[in-house]
Motif scaffolding. Structure first.
Motif, PDB file in Angstrom:
ATOM      1  N   ARG A 198      43.791  52.283  62.155  1.00 37.12           N
ATOM      2  CA  ARG A 198      44.623  51.427  61.291  1.00 37.12           C
ATOM      3  C   ARG A 198      45.784  50.816  62.084  1.00 37.12           C
ATOM      4  O   ARG A 198      46.084  49.626  61.954  1.00 37.12           O
ATOM      5  N   SER A 219      40.943  57.787  62.639  1.00 38.96           N
ATOM      6  CA  SER A 219      40.885  56.692  61.658  1.00 38.96           C
ATOM      7  C   SER A 219      42.266  56.136  61.356  1.00 38.96           C
ATOM      8  O   SER A 219      42.425  54.955  61.026  1.00 38.96           O
ATOM      9  N   GLU A 241      44.517  48.058  64.259  1.00 35.95           N
ATOM     10  CA  GLU A 241      44.245  46.860  63.458  1.00 35.95           C
ATOM     11  C   GLU A 241      45.557  46.123  63.146  1.00 35.95           C
ATOM     12  O   GLU A 241      45.629  44.896  63.199  1.00 35.95           O
ATOM     13  N   LEU A 244      41.754  54.032  58.358  1.00 38.36           N
ATOM     14  CA  LEU A 244      40.984  52.804  58.161  1.00 38.36           C
ATOM     15  C   LEU A 244      39.507  53.112  58.363  1.00 38.36           C
ATOM     16  O   LEU A 244      39.117  53.624  59.404  1.00 38.36           O
ATOM     17  N   VAL A 245      38.715  52.850  57.336  1.00 38.99           N
ATOM     18  CA  VAL A 245      37.273  53.059  57.483  1.00 38.99           C
ATOM     19  C   VAL A 245      36.578  51.703  57.551  1.00 38.99           C
ATOM     20  O   VAL A 245      35.789  51.441  58.441  1.00 38.99           O
ATOM     21  N   TYR A 246      36.891  50.835  56.607  1.00 42.23           N
ATOM     22  CA  TYR A 246      36.368  49.470  56.657  1.00 42.23           C
ATOM     23  C   TYR A 246      37.535  48.503  56.701  1.00 42.23           C
ATOM     24  O   TYR A 246      38.598  48.777  56.150  1.00 42.23           O
ATOM     25  N   THR A 247      37.334  47.357  57.340  1.00 43.33           N
ATOM     26  CA  THR A 247      38.411  46.376  57.410  1.00 43.33           C
ATOM     27  C   THR A 247      38.666  45.797  56.018  1.00 43.33           C
ATOM     28  O   THR A 247      37.849  45.935  55.119  1.00 43.33           O
ATOM     29  N   LYS A 248      39.792  45.141  55.881  1.00 44.61           N
ATOM     30  CA  LYS A 248      40.241  44.675  54.559  1.00 44.61           C
ATOM     31  C   LYS A 248      39.285  43.682  53.898  1.00 44.61           C
ATOM     32  O   LYS A 248      39.372  43.431  52.711  1.00 44.61           O
ATOM     33  N   TRP A 249      38.369  43.118  54.681  1.00 43.94           N
ATOM     34  CA  TRP A 249      37.461  42.113  54.132  1.00 43.94           C
ATOM     35  C   TRP A 249      36.320  42.744  53.340  1.00 43.94           C
ATOM     36  O   TRP A 249      35.672  42.085  52.551  1.00 43.94           O
ATOM     37  N   THR A 250      36.052  43.993  53.638  1.00 42.23           N
ATOM     38  CA  THR A 250      34.883  44.639  53.036  1.00 42.23           C
ATOM     39  C   THR A 250      35.171  45.054  51.601  1.00 42.23           C
ATOM     40  O   THR A 250      36.135  45.759  51.325  1.00 42.23           O
ATOM     41  N   THR A 267      30.581  46.045  46.352  1.00 35.49           N
ATOM     42  CA  THR A 267      30.152  45.253  45.210  1.00 35.49           C
ATOM     43  C   THR A 267      28.935  45.903  44.560  1.00 35.49           C
ATOM     44  O   THR A 267      28.240  46.691  45.187  1.00 35.49           O
ATOM     45  N   LEU A 268      28.711  45.542  43.329  1.00 39.69           N
ATOM     46  CA  LEU A 268      27.525  46.042  42.633  1.00 39.69           C
ATOM     47  C   LEU A 268      26.454  44.957  42.649  1.00 39.69           C
ATOM     48  O   LEU A 268      26.753  43.783  42.481  1.00 39.69           O
TER      49      LEU A 268
END
Lengths: 471, 94
Positions: free
Chosen positions: A380, A376, A383, B50-56, B59-60
């Motif tokens: 990064r 992971s 990316e 990094l698990v999710y890209t910065k866009w993610t 949200t509730l």
């Protein structure tokens, strides 16, 4: 007489709306093609002629022909839920499971009056690069039946290439739309992570999975993206930012756009015809007034091992739900634990078991830091490599694959099969949009693909550039 | 000796392979895990995973009532269904 199955999806809808051809007439042309070719190619797991014909007849009765896909026959990869149809994801463990709802993309297609014609074959749970891992049967490449169509969306690529359907939907976790598109000579679009809802997609690796179209040309990909893109409250990873009209922007010029050629790609062994195709696409872009720059993605070669730790780790968690209790295949066992183990061991195929085991190992105590966490962190860095690249250029160009399609049963080890995805996987790790466009054939007559990668959520420019290089 | 203890990992994963299958799959996995070693070349000190890209964004959802699947619908995918519950094998006494 005109052969309707030769038309693009865009042209088909246009002619149906003008009254030149009928919806049922269009559907019957495709059904005839399916009858002629399907026994040899085997792209579909399920075809529902009756339901499709009934829908076509209903649409033919309508006075107002509304909807972006009015009357268009569409095929859906079998890891996506369509209400009332079996969804197996190519696995024995889901045999008999009937979807109780439509995936969001399917709902969108139906809303635009597209007709769902059937479910296409794929590698089990989308794990594979040849569709040989389907629990039911392999699909063959319509260009040459001795060859694989690629995977995991092999059925979707092959049915478009064989003109058995106007357009198809696939999913792409590490290249599963682009690689089969390249192998079969069609267009395959992987949208940005978060651009298209995955609600109703049977999850493989949730931080990587994306849904997208496989189509006859770039315009058709733009048409389908218009239908399926956008925020969906059912999928919290979808991003609420503006969706362009992708058809509208297609024709504009690309003069002055900066296109990056990735230096590190040539560190890999790439088949000569694929290098030639890349070069001639680059020349085309130059001819359109693009500026070509050499770009470095220094950590490119670490994408593959990083992916093959992260994706199986997520899969091992996602596939824990298949236990035989609520749906699908169920085995025997006096006690619950035994029942779980028997069901899963008999229900999953070899590649799925391998990945569940690798993922479980990579997440287990004592190994988590060295494997999952390390991978992971490398993700990064990759990316960041792409972020740097996109500070200098508007898009990147590289081959979709390192070779053209291979023969059935040709790949000997799983690791050898994994290497097929070296040029598609980095894009998924970074969550970027990318498209594979046909770029001629090799000397054996097998299709060659060229891949373009765009900035996050800039599918509009990506499609426009792709439109300029397609043949 | 391989660090991949397949029988232990099988137990964690809810799988129980047959002997010949186990041998074949272990061989493949050993080869794959050895290949992962090239990641050691990468210096990742101070790098955030990094698990999710910065866009993610997480949200509730609005707190609204939606209808889910009905019991009749859920039952469609399982022949053996108890009185409003899924039937499972014995748990006690194993």
């Amino acid at each position: 007489m005109m052969d309707i199955t030769k038309l693009t999806a865009y042209e088909t809808v246009k002619r149906i709306k003008s009254g030149e051809i009928g919806v049922k007439e269009t559907l019957l042309s495709y059904l005839k093609k399916i009858e002629e070719r399907e026994d040899l190619i085997k792209t579909f797991i399920l075809i529902d002629r009756d339901r499709a014909i009934k829908k076509a007849e209903e649409l033919d009765q309508l006075e107002h022909k509304e909807g972006l896909l009015f009357g268009l026959p569409v095929a859906i990869k079998d890891n996506i839920n369509v209400y009332g149809y079996e969804a197996t994801a190519g696995s024995k463990i889901l045999k008999g499971y009937v979807s109780l709802y439509d995936a969001s993309v399917v709902e969108s297609i139906k809303r635009e009056n597209g007709i769902i014609l059937g479910k296409t074959n794929c590698d089990e749970f989308a794990m594979g690069s040849s569709t040989e891992n389907s629990a039911f049967f392999p699909t063959r490449n319509p260009v040459n039946l001795e060859y694989v169509p690629g995977g995991s969306s092999g059925g979707s690529a092959a049915c478009v290439a064989a003109e058995e359907v106007a357009i198809a939907i696939g999913s792409d976790t590490g290249g599963s739309i682009r690689e089969p598109a390249a192998f079969c000579g069609v267009v395959g679009l992987k949208p940005t992570y978060g651009r298209v809802s995955r609600y109703g997609l049977i999850a493989f690796a949730s931080s990587l999975d994306v849904i997208g179209p496989l189509s006859k040309d770039v315009r058709d990909a733009a048409l389908m993206l218009n239908v399926i893109a956008g925020f969906d409250a059912h999928d919290e990873t979808t991003v609420d930012i503006k969706v362009d009209d992708y058809l509208d922007i297609l024709e504009g010029n690309i003069k002055g756009k900066k296109i990056g050629v990735i230096k590190e790609v040539m560190d890999f062994e790439v088949q000569k015809e694929l290098k030639d195709a890349l070069e001639s696409s680059i020349q085309k872009l130059k001819g359109e007034g693009c500026e070509i720059l050499e770009i470095s993605i220094p950590y490119l070669k670490y994408a593959l091992p990083s992916y093959y730790i992260i994706a199986p780790s997520e899969a091992s968690s996602n596939l824990a739900r298949f236990d035989g209790v609520r749906y699908g295949y169920e085995s025997d066992g006096a006690y619950l634990r035994e029942f779980y183990e028997n069901t899963r061991t008999e229900g999953f195929g070899d590649e799925v078991k391998r990945r569940i085991l690798i993922g479980t190992f990579a997440l287990s105590e004592g190994y988590f830091e060295d494997y999952y966490l390390k991978a992971s962190k490398v993700r990064r860095i990759i990316e960041m490599d792409f972020e740097n690249a996109f500070e200098q250029v508007d898009a990147l160009i590289l081959p979709t694959t390192a070779t053209t399609a291979f023969k059935l049963n040709e790949k000997k080890s799983p690791l050898e099969m994994y290497m097929t995805d070296i040029f598609t996987i980095p894009v998924n790790l970074a969550g970027l949009p990318a498209i594979s466009v046909p770029a001629g054939t090799d000397k054996a007559g097998l299709p060659v693909g060229v891949q373009l990668v765009g900035k996050w959520f800039e599918e509009a420019l990506l499609l426009r550039i792709a439109h300029h290089i397609e043949e | 000796m391989s660090k991949f203890d397949i029988e232990k990992v099988e137990r964690l994963a809810g799988l129980k392979l047959k002997d010949d299958e186990r041998e074949r799959i272990k061989r493949d996995i050993d080869e794959i895990i050895n290949y992962f070693d090239i990641l050691k070349e990468v210096d990742t000190d101070g790098i955030d995973p990094l698990v999710y890209t910065k866009w993610t964004r997480l949200t509730l959802r609005n707190d609204e009532v939606h209808t889910g699947l009905t019991l009749e619908e859920i039952k469609k995918n399982r022949k053996l269904f108890g009185n409003n519950f899924f039937r499972v094998r014995r748990i006690i006494g194993e």
